[in-house]
Design an enzyme around this catalytic site. Structure first.
Site, PDB file in Angstrom:
ATOM      1  N   THR A  46     -27.075 -20.689  -9.473  1.00 23.49           N
ATOM      2  CA  THR A  46     -27.160 -21.913 -10.278  1.00 23.49           C
ATOM      3  C   THR A  46     -26.227 -22.984  -9.739  1.00 23.49           C
ATOM      4  O   THR A  46     -26.618 -24.147  -9.573  1.00 23.49           O
ATOM      5  CB  THR A  46     -26.786 -21.612 -11.743  1.00 23.49           C
ATOM      6  OG1 THR A  46     -27.604 -20.556 -12.228  1.00 23.49           O
ATOM      7  CG2 THR A  46     -26.969 -22.843 -12.609  1.00 23.49           C
ATOM      8  N   THR A  47     -24.983 -22.601  -9.444  1.00 23.16           N
ATOM      9  CA  THR A  47     -23.990 -23.552  -8.939  1.00 23.16           C
ATOM     10  C   THR A  47     -24.381 -24.068  -7.565  1.00 23.16           C
ATOM     11  O   THR A  47     -24.014 -25.183  -7.182  1.00 23.16           O
ATOM     12  CB  THR A  47     -22.597 -22.903  -8.897  1.00 23.16           C
ATOM     13  OG1 THR A  47     -22.346 -22.285 -10.170  1.00 23.16           O
ATOM     14  CG2 THR A  47     -21.510 -23.913  -8.630  1.00 23.16           C
ATOM     15  N   TYR A 109     -37.921 -19.275 -19.018  1.00 21.59           N
ATOM     16  CA  TYR A 109     -39.005 -20.109 -19.560  1.00 21.59           C
ATOM     17  C   TYR A 109     -40.163 -19.282 -20.107  1.00 21.59           C
ATOM     18  O   TYR A 109     -40.589 -19.474 -21.245  1.00 21.59           O
ATOM     19  CB  TYR A 109     -39.533 -21.131 -18.528  1.00 21.59           C
ATOM     20  CG  TYR A 109     -40.519 -22.090 -19.159  1.00 21.59           C
ATOM     21  CD1 TYR A 109     -40.067 -23.118 -19.976  1.00 21.59           C
ATOM     22  CD2 TYR A 109     -41.883 -21.940 -18.973  1.00 21.59           C
ATOM     23  CE1 TYR A 109     -40.964 -23.980 -20.596  1.00 21.59           C
ATOM     24  CE2 TYR A 109     -42.788 -22.786 -19.588  1.00 21.59           C
ATOM     25  CZ  TYR A 109     -42.322 -23.808 -20.398  1.00 21.59           C
ATOM     26  OH  TYR A 109     -43.208 -24.644 -21.010  1.00 21.59           O
ATOM     27  N   TYR A 135     -28.424 -10.708 -14.065  1.00 20.00           N
ATOM     28  CA  TYR A 135     -27.723 -11.910 -14.530  1.00 20.00           C
ATOM     29  C   TYR A 135     -28.264 -12.275 -15.902  1.00 20.00           C
ATOM     30  O   TYR A 135     -29.405 -12.721 -16.036  1.00 20.00           O
ATOM     31  CB  TYR A 135     -27.926 -13.045 -13.524  1.00 20.00           C
ATOM     32  CG  TYR A 135     -27.233 -14.349 -13.853  1.00 20.00           C
ATOM     33  CD1 TYR A 135     -26.243 -14.440 -14.829  1.00 20.00           C
ATOM     34  CD2 TYR A 135     -27.559 -15.505 -13.155  1.00 20.00           C
ATOM     35  CE1 TYR A 135     -25.613 -15.639 -15.113  1.00 20.00           C
ATOM     36  CE2 TYR A 135     -26.940 -16.723 -13.420  1.00 20.00           C
ATOM     37  CZ  TYR A 135     -25.968 -16.783 -14.404  1.00 20.00           C
ATOM     38  OH  TYR A 135     -25.353 -17.979 -14.687  1.00 20.00           O
ATOM     39  N   ARG A 140     -29.456 -20.425 -20.662  1.00 18.07           N
ATOM     40  CA  ARG A 140     -30.332 -21.057 -19.679  1.00 18.07           C
ATOM     41  C   ARG A 140     -31.740 -20.462 -19.677  1.00 18.07           C
ATOM     42  O   ARG A 140     -32.707 -21.159 -19.401  1.00 18.07           O
ATOM     43  CB  ARG A 140     -29.735 -20.949 -18.261  1.00 18.07           C
ATOM     44  CG  ARG A 140     -28.597 -21.920 -17.999  1.00 18.07           C
ATOM     45  CD  ARG A 140     -28.185 -21.863 -16.534  1.00 18.07           C
ATOM     46  NE  ARG A 140     -27.075 -22.765 -16.233  1.00 18.07           N
ATOM     47  CZ  ARG A 140     -27.219 -23.999 -15.757  1.00 18.07           C
ATOM     48  NH1 ARG A 140     -28.424 -24.487 -15.534  1.00 18.07           N
ATOM     49  NH2 ARG A 140     -26.159 -24.741 -15.498  1.00 18.07           N
ATOM     50  N   LYS A 163     -23.953  -9.575 -14.327  1.00 20.49           N
ATOM     51  CA  LYS A 163     -23.169 -10.785 -14.544  1.00 20.49           C
ATOM     52  C   LYS A 163     -23.439 -11.190 -15.981  1.00 20.49           C
ATOM     53  O   LYS A 163     -24.547 -11.618 -16.324  1.00 20.49           O
ATOM     54  CB  LYS A 163     -23.573 -11.889 -13.573  1.00 20.49           C
ATOM     55  CG  LYS A 163     -22.822 -13.200 -13.801  1.00 20.49           C
ATOM     56  CD  LYS A 163     -23.320 -14.315 -12.896  1.00 20.49           C
ATOM     57  CE  LYS A 163     -22.615 -15.632 -13.212  1.00 20.49           C
ATOM     58  NZ  LYS A 163     -23.145 -16.759 -12.409  1.00 20.49           N
ATOM     59  N   ILE A 204     -17.777 -13.813 -11.556  1.00 18.30           N
ATOM     60  CA  ILE A 204     -18.539 -14.670 -10.652  1.00 18.30           C
ATOM     61  C   ILE A 204     -18.283 -16.080 -11.144  1.00 18.30           C
ATOM     62  O   ILE A 204     -18.790 -16.487 -12.189  1.00 18.30           O
ATOM     63  CB  ILE A 204     -20.022 -14.282 -10.631  1.00 18.30           C
ATOM     64  CG1 ILE A 204     -20.164 -12.863 -10.051  1.00 18.30           C
ATOM     65  CG2 ILE A 204     -20.836 -15.288  -9.810  1.00 18.30           C
ATOM     66  CD1 ILE A 204     -21.579 -12.320 -10.028  1.00 18.30           C
TER      67      ILE A 204
END
Length: 295
Positions: A46-47, A109, A135, A140, A163, A204
């Site tokens: 994501t980052t 989604y 994750y 999100r 994570k 993380i």
């Protein structure tokens, strides 16, 4: 099996002003993390703005990262998708590059049911042989992985870790209690010490992009028995951590890095520039902590 212990940086992807990947800058960042005690590199997450990168760009960035790091610390690549077929194919392609592990986000989604999510991860796990970190980030994805589902997933040979970014310490404690075979990494920089206290092996981290030594020392101090030092570093830097999430990640961390002279470029749309008031707050806190400028 534990892929790493300590601080894994969720590294940004630096871009030029024309929005191309800035490979010379990426090399500088990677060497910076080697020099400053980062314990693992997590690329294409994501980052790293994976959502706006093409598969070709992502594969090239991952390949470049593996080559520059050259086995000095583990390289873990984000390969998740809300399309199982794509996630399987992309994960297999990334494994061939020589990555040490995969970080696979919950399908987003679509909001898959538990049978669907289990088979999604099972399909990926059967397509690769390298370790997989689940994750869980319901803010999100819109989906929280249930404890029974995690227990079932943990029985797949190469799913070894999670994570955990739900922000729910009770949920994380249940993972630690019921599924001790699943290594936990904090996915929230403001909750590292609480998760370490229930058995997590590290973080993380977004903030490790600018405070890698501090993030490493916070984790390692606590794990080595210096609980007060670990706790103190968590509390002392939590205002900085919180300021890095004042807007959607990675907008603030890239702004902070540019303010400090790292010159990592802008974010790709739809991630825009920070609001002026938020930017002022972020810069004030950076100055307060005297975070080192890029050298």
């Amino acid at each position: 099996m534990t892929l790493f212990t300590g601080s894994g940086v969720a590294i940004v992807t630096p871009f030029t002003n024309s929005m191309e990947v800035n490979y010379p800058k990426l090399k500088e960042l990677l060497e910076f993390h080697i020099e400053n005690e980062t314990d693992a590199i997590i690329v294409n997450g994501t980052t790293g703005e994976s959502a706006t990168m093409t598969d070709e760009e992502s594969l090239e960035v991952i390949k470049f990262t593996i080559e520059v790091i050259n086995n000095r610390i583990p390289v873990i690549a984000g390969t998740g998708s809300n399309d199982t077929k794509h996630a399987v194919e992309f994960s297999a392609a990334v494994e061939k590059l020589g990555v040490d592990g995969l970080l696979v986000v919950t399908p987003y989604y679509n909001k898959g049911n538990e049978n669907g999510i289990y088979n999604h991860y099972k399909s990926i796990a059967e397509a690769v042989s390298c370790p997989i970190i689940l994750y869980n980030v319901p803010s999100r994805t819109g989906v929280n992985l249930s404890i029974p589902l995690l227990e079932k997933l943990s029985k797949l040979d190469n799913i070894i870790a999670i994570k955990e970014a739900s922000g729910n310490i009770s949920y994380a404690a249940e993972i630690a209690r019921i599924i001790p075979s699943l290594t936990i990494y904090s996915g929230n920089d403001d909750m590292v010490i609480p998760l370490l206290s229930i058995g997590a092996k590290g973080v993380i981290s977004v903030s490790a992009n600018i405070i890698p030594e501090i993030t490493h020392k916070m984790v390692i101090s606590f794990l080595n028995g210096d609980l007060n030092k670990g706790m103190r570093l968590q509390l002392d830097y939590n205002d900085l951590v919180n300021s890095l999430f004042i807007e959607t990640n990675p907008i603030p961390i890239k702004n902070a890095m540019n303010f400090l002279g790292y010159n990592v470029g802008p974010c790709r749309l739809p991630l825009g520039e920070m609001f002026e008031e938020n930017e002022k707050t972020l810069h004030t806190i950076l100055n307060k902590h005297g975070v080192d400028k890029w050298i």
